[in-house]
Design an enzyme around this catalytic site. Structure first.
Site, PDB file in Angstrom:
ATOM      1  N   CYS A   2       0.844  -1.205   0.000  1.00  0.00           N
ATOM      2  CA  CYS A   2       0.000   0.000   0.000  1.00  0.00           C
ATOM      3  C   CYS A   2       0.878   1.254   0.000  1.00  0.00           C
ATOM      4  O   CYS A   2       1.882   1.321   0.704  1.00  0.00           O
ATOM      5  CB  CYS A   2      -0.949   0.074   1.180  1.00  0.00           C
ATOM      6  SG  CYS A   2      -2.134  -1.261   1.250  1.00  0.00           S
ATOM      7  N   ARG A  27       4.228  -0.302  -4.706  1.00  0.00           N
ATOM      8  CA  ARG A  27       3.960  -0.796  -3.355  1.00  0.00           C
ATOM      9  C   ARG A  27       2.677  -1.613  -3.284  1.00  0.00           C
ATOM     10  O   ARG A  27       2.389  -2.248  -2.252  1.00  0.00           O
ATOM     11  CB  ARG A  27       3.851   0.373  -2.382  1.00  0.00           C
ATOM     12  CG  ARG A  27       5.090   1.215  -2.294  1.00  0.00           C
ATOM     13  CD  ARG A  27       4.862   2.363  -1.347  1.00  0.00           C
ATOM     14  NE  ARG A  27       4.714   1.899   0.005  1.00  0.00           N
ATOM     15  CZ  ARG A  27       5.707   1.754   0.873  1.00  0.00           C
ATOM     16  NH1 ARG A  27       6.927   2.056   0.506  1.00  0.00           N
ATOM     17  NH2 ARG A  27       5.490   1.320   2.079  1.00  0.00           N
ATOM     18  N   TRP A  76      -2.534  -2.865  -1.782  1.00  0.00           N
ATOM     19  CA  TRP A  76      -2.195  -4.282  -1.887  1.00  0.00           C
ATOM     20  C   TRP A  76      -3.115  -4.976  -0.883  1.00  0.00           C
ATOM     21  O   TRP A  76      -2.951  -4.819   0.320  1.00  0.00           O
ATOM     22  CB  TRP A  76      -0.725  -4.510  -1.531  1.00  0.00           C
ATOM     23  CG  TRP A  76      -0.260  -5.905  -1.803  1.00  0.00           C
ATOM     24  CD1 TRP A  76       0.231  -6.400  -2.972  1.00  0.00           C
ATOM     25  CD2 TRP A  76      -0.210  -6.990  -0.863  1.00  0.00           C
ATOM     26  NE1 TRP A  76       0.568  -7.717  -2.825  1.00  0.00           N
ATOM     27  CE2 TRP A  76       0.309  -8.112  -1.542  1.00  0.00           C
ATOM     28  CE3 TRP A  76      -0.569  -7.132   0.480  1.00  0.00           C
ATOM     29  CZ2 TRP A  76       0.480  -9.349  -0.922  1.00  0.00           C
ATOM     30  CZ3 TRP A  76      -0.394  -8.369   1.093  1.00  0.00           C
ATOM     31  CH2 TRP A  76       0.129  -9.452   0.392  1.00  0.00           C
ATOM     32  N   ASN A 102      -2.269   2.086   5.611  1.00  0.00           N
ATOM     33  CA  ASN A 102      -1.329   1.030   5.235  1.00  0.00           C
ATOM     34  C   ASN A 102      -1.010   0.256   6.512  1.00  0.00           C
ATOM     35  O   ASN A 102      -0.656   0.865   7.519  1.00  0.00           O
ATOM     36  CB  ASN A 102      -0.054   1.651   4.651  1.00  0.00           C
ATOM     37  CG  ASN A 102       1.024   0.620   4.407  1.00  0.00           C
ATOM     38  OD1 ASN A 102       0.739  -0.567   4.241  1.00  0.00           O
ATOM     39  ND2 ASN A 102       2.273   1.062   4.380  1.00  0.00           N
ATOM     40  N   GLY A 103      -1.148  -1.071   6.465  1.00  0.00           N
ATOM     41  CA  GLY A 103      -0.895  -1.887   7.663  1.00  0.00           C
ATOM     42  C   GLY A 103      -2.087  -2.791   7.910  1.00  0.00           C
ATOM     43  O   GLY A 103      -2.917  -3.007   7.022  1.00  0.00           O
ATOM     44  N   GLU A 484      18.784 -17.158  -5.720  1.00  0.00           N
ATOM     45  CA  GLU A 484      18.369 -15.846  -6.205  1.00  0.00           C
ATOM     46  C   GLU A 484      17.946 -15.916  -7.684  1.00  0.00           C
ATOM     47  O   GLU A 484      16.939 -15.321  -8.075  1.00  0.00           O
ATOM     48  CB  GLU A 484      19.508 -14.826  -6.008  1.00  0.00           C
ATOM     49  CG  GLU A 484      19.220 -13.440  -6.507  1.00  0.00           C
ATOM     50  CD  GLU A 484      18.024 -12.751  -5.856  1.00  0.00           C
ATOM     51  OE1 GLU A 484      17.453 -13.305  -4.891  1.00  0.00           O
ATOM     52  OE2 GLU A 484      17.641 -11.672  -6.337  1.00  0.00           O
ATOM     53  N   LYS A 488      14.232 -14.896  -8.977  1.00  0.00           N
ATOM     54  CA  LYS A 488      14.022 -13.861 -10.005  1.00  0.00           C
ATOM     55  C   LYS A 488      13.121 -14.408 -11.103  1.00  0.00           C
ATOM     56  O   LYS A 488      12.193 -13.751 -11.541  1.00  0.00           O
ATOM     57  CB  LYS A 488      15.351 -13.412 -10.640  1.00  0.00           C
ATOM     58  CG  LYS A 488      16.210 -12.466  -9.873  1.00  0.00           C
ATOM     59  CD  LYS A 488      15.712 -11.049  -9.758  1.00  0.00           C
ATOM     60  CE  LYS A 488      14.825 -10.883  -8.565  1.00  0.00           C
ATOM     61  NZ  LYS A 488      15.430 -10.630  -7.297  1.00  0.00           N
ATOM     62  N   GLU A 491       9.455 -15.137  -9.892  1.00  0.00           N
ATOM     63  CA  GLU A 491       8.797 -13.905  -9.461  1.00  0.00           C
ATOM     64  C   GLU A 491       8.223 -13.108 -10.637  1.00  0.00           C
ATOM     65  O   GLU A 491       7.097 -12.620 -10.560  1.00  0.00           O
ATOM     66  CB  GLU A 491       9.851 -13.066  -8.724  1.00  0.00           C
ATOM     67  CG  GLU A 491       9.359 -11.816  -8.073  1.00  0.00           C
ATOM     68  CD  GLU A 491      10.492 -11.096  -7.317  1.00  0.00           C
ATOM     69  OE1 GLU A 491      11.677 -11.328  -7.631  1.00  0.00           O
ATOM     70  OE2 GLU A 491      10.175 -10.308  -6.427  1.00  0.00           O
ATOM     71  N   HIS A 507      19.505 -37.251  -4.295  1.00  0.00           N
ATOM     72  CA  HIS A 507      18.744 -37.693  -3.122  1.00  0.00           C
ATOM     73  C   HIS A 507      17.247 -37.498  -3.337  1.00  0.00           C
ATOM     74  O   HIS A 507      16.485 -37.457  -2.372  1.00  0.00           O
ATOM     75  CB  HIS A 507      19.225 -36.937  -1.876  1.00  0.00           C
ATOM     76  CG  HIS A 507      20.661 -37.220  -1.571  1.00  0.00           C
ATOM     77  ND1 HIS A 507      21.106 -38.435  -1.097  1.00  0.00           N
ATOM     78  CD2 HIS A 507      21.777 -36.458  -1.732  1.00  0.00           C
ATOM     79  CE1 HIS A 507      22.421 -38.410  -0.955  1.00  0.00           C
ATOM     80  NE2 HIS A 507      22.854 -37.215  -1.340  1.00  0.00           N
ATOM     81  N   LYS A 607       6.297  -4.297  -3.462  1.00  0.00           N
ATOM     82  CA  LYS A 607       7.712  -4.060  -3.220  1.00  0.00           C
ATOM     83  C   LYS A 607       8.083  -4.150  -1.743  1.00  0.00           C
ATOM     84  O   LYS A 607       9.057  -4.773  -1.373  1.00  0.00           O
ATOM     85  CB  LYS A 607       8.062  -2.676  -3.765  1.00  0.00           C
ATOM     86  CG  LYS A 607       9.516  -2.288  -3.609  1.00  0.00           C
ATOM     87  CD  LYS A 607      10.366  -3.060  -4.580  1.00  0.00           C
ATOM     88  CE  LYS A 607      11.829  -2.671  -4.507  1.00  0.00           C
ATOM     89  NZ  LYS A 607      12.656  -3.690  -5.178  1.00  0.00           N
TER      90      LYS A 607
END
Ligand code: M6R
Length: 612
Positions: A2, A27, A76, A102-103, A484, A488, A491, A507, A607
């Site tokens: 948000c 965001r 969000w 936001n929260g 990573e 990437k 995502e 294994h 983000k």
């Protein structure tokens, strides 16, 4: 998670809010909305599901919302699906107050039930609406809006950054913060609030960061700030060092690509000031020799890509320091019983400095007596402020949801920190120290040559973009690097991918390798090159197509084995992941591009993750 922007001044608020929201959209992008208030028209609100452009189109088709005080929000979703009604701003039943949030309000069910009993009618499924409704309900029973704000904040549990408008004070904006970022912007005859500086940098670089429990009252004439007991306080001002161009695409198709390309410069800014005459210098560290000698264990705590930096760091730091290093996911650490005490150095890594899990882990480690050293990109962020020492990565604003330049600068800084501590503790091998510091200075230049091979990664992406499953394998530092690379890819391209320690394949996982499976084999870590080759041969024998990444000096040998070979310049093994990560970033980028994905704003993500 948000984005909030607020304006009060002499200009029309809506264009300023929309431009601010454009920069905050990374965001959260489930929905967007604006509210303005004016003495003539009271509260006017427009909000809708979808990207900011949907709101822009909607507003363009309507008579303008007039007013010089207003709030904007990009969401969000946490509570309540993304739809028009659940979008912010939320307005109270009788239209007296509008709120952006936001929260998460953790006790919203209890407050909602209380208000329902009092006959308040709710419109949305969100936790945020209770703030607007409770404010109006309280305001109707008390002297002024500030009394109501303080009474309401007293009842809220959870995390919030709040922007509040009230029809009775049409030239005033109220802001409050607890465990969610919010900053104040001081302009000439205008004042701002924002979740981060990118939203207001076009108007002012003079900011102050709100602390938990603070409430701010903004008018065109200035900003008054009060503590949780309503005592006035003076805020320290900070000057944002970058300008608006740093937060713009500057001709690039995507922020992610721009930020990948910015890595040499970001590394230079992060490394150079801390490298003097071959010595690593951290002027900003307040660690004494006694502190350093006291530590017998090191924790690295972070989420996502920042955690992957820690995974690389573990290999380097344990070797440099001869000290156990534990790398922990912040979301696990905060609910575990870590053996942290006053002999523990806890390194918290975070680009945003606002990731809630990392912040909670920091607080836990601190309460157990650990020394908190954070590696953070956003100056003045919560994690930075609550740490005993901060090392800033000077990557500049990172807008794309997928991190690239922040990862690179974190990695360089963590390696430097390990080596620096080893030197101060007398544990550094002087030849290795000299070799690593020499290579650190060359890193930006070498990275530039990796970027120059972008066509090769694009070509490979064109061959493999339609796969639905990819495996990354590697050993030691290459294993950590693969984590990573895999993140990437999944995502931004939505291709399922896994990263394995190459020795683990047999294994279990090797049963998934079949004719045509794409395996990205990382073999940049020279000491284990032959082992990597054996693993490549194993997967090839089962039909895999192997894209291998190695170093220039090992390229000839790899070309005889892999289906396709990429290479990066040789550097000291401890720094090799810094070069190796770039082809993986670009491979993921070009694959996502071929698949037509929304690269900068991947679905379901945001983000800065300021909720659990
Ligand atoms: O701001 P932080 O570094 O604390 O964020 C942690 C993760 O959310 C972040 O690294 C995330 O995994 C990235 N989107 C990955 O590209």
């Amino acid at each position: 998670m948000c984005g909030i922007v607020g304006y009060t001044g002499k200009q029309a608020a809506v264009p300023i809010l929309l431009n601010g929201l454009e920069r905050l959209e990374y965001r959260g992008y489930d929905s967007a909305g604006v509210a303005v208030v004016s003495p003539e028209k009271g509260l006017q609100i427009e909000k809708c599901k979808g990207r900011l452009q949907v709101l822009r189109d909607k507003l363009a088709a309507l008579p303008p919302l007039t007013g010089s005080t207003g709030l904007g929000h990009t969401r969000w979703a946490t509570h309540g699906e993304p739809n028009d009604v659940n979008s912010h701003p939320h307005v109270s039943q009788n239209g007296q107050v509008a709120v952006v949030h936001n929260g998460i309000i953790e006790n919203y069910v209890e407050i909602k039930e209380f208000l329902l009993h009092k006959g308040v009618a709710f419109r949305s499924d969100t936790d945020s609406e209770v703030v607007a409704q409770l404010l109006e309900y309280t305001f109707n029973n008390c002297a002024d809006i500030m009394d109501a704000v303080y009474q309401v904040l007293d009842r809220l549990e959870g995390a919030y950054a709040l922007g509040i408008l009230c029809v009775d004070a049409p030239d005033t904006l109220i802001a409050a913060r607890k465990d969610a970022p919010l900053l104040l912007g001081y302009g000439d005859g205008e004042s701002f609030i924002a979740s981060d500086a990118t939203a207001i940098i076009a108007h002012t670089r003079d900011v102050a960061y709100m602390e938990d429990g603070e409430v701010a009252v903004l008018t065109a004439d200035g900003i008054r700030v009060y503590d949780e007991y309503r005592r006035p306080i003076e805020k320290e001002h900070h000057l944002i060092e970058w300008d608006v161009s740093a937060a713009e695409k500057g001709g690039y198709a995507h922020f992610m690509f721009k930020e990948i390309m910015e890595q040499p410069e970001a590394l230079r800014r992060t490394i150079s000031p801390r490298l003097r005459d071959g010595e690593i210098v951290f002027d900003e560290l307040s660690l004494t020799d006694e502190d350093l000698r006291r530590f017998d264990r090191l924790y690295i705590v972070a989420c996502g890509s920042s955690y992957h930096v820690g995974m690389v760091g573990k290999y380097d730091l344990e070797r440099f320091l001869r000290m156990p290093v534990e790398v922990c996911l912040a979301s696990e650490f905060r609910y575990s019983e870590p053996l942290v005490d006053d002999r523990s150095l806890v390194i918290v890594i975070s680009q945003s400095g606002e990731t809630l899990d990392s912040l909670a882990a920091l607080r836990k480690a601190k309460s157990l007596g650990g020394y908190i050293l954070s590696i953070v990109n956003v100056v003045g962020s919560s994690i930075a402020r609550e740490s005993d020492s901060v090392l800033y990565t000077w990557a500049g604003p990172e807008i794309a949801v997928a991190t690239t330049k922040a990862y690179s600068t974190q990695l360089a800084l963590l390696t430097m920190l390990g080596l620096y501590m080893a030197r101060r503790l007398g544990r550094a091998d002087s030849a290795e120290y000299a070799a690593v510091t020499a290579e650190l200075a060359l890193l930006p230049e070498k990275l530039q040559t990796v970027l120059a091979s972008a066509d090769a990664y694009q070509y490979l992406a064109s061959l493999y973009f339609n796969r639905d499953c990819v495996f990354f394998i590697g050993r030691n530092l290459d294993y950590a690097l693969g984590l990573e690379g895999s993140l990437k890819l999944k995502e931004i391209s939505y291709i399922h991918s896994e990263s394995y320690a190459a020795g683990e394949l047999k294994h279990g996982t090797i049963s998934l390798i079949e004719q045509g499976t794409l395996v990205v084999a990382l073999a940049t870590y020279g000491p284990l090159f032959d082992k990597a080759v054996s693993n490549i041969v194993e997967v090839k024998a089962r039909g895999a197509e192997v894209v291998a990444l190695t170093t220039d000096s090992l390229r000839d040998r790899m070309e005889k084995i892999a289906t396709h070979t990429l290479s990066v310049p040789d550097t000291h093994p401890a720094l090799q992941p810094n070069l190796g990560v770039v082809p993986l970033q670009l491979f993921a980028y070009y694959i996502a591009l071929q698949r037509g994905c929304d690269i900068d704003k991947p679905k379901n993500l945001a983000k800065s993750v300021t909720v659990e």
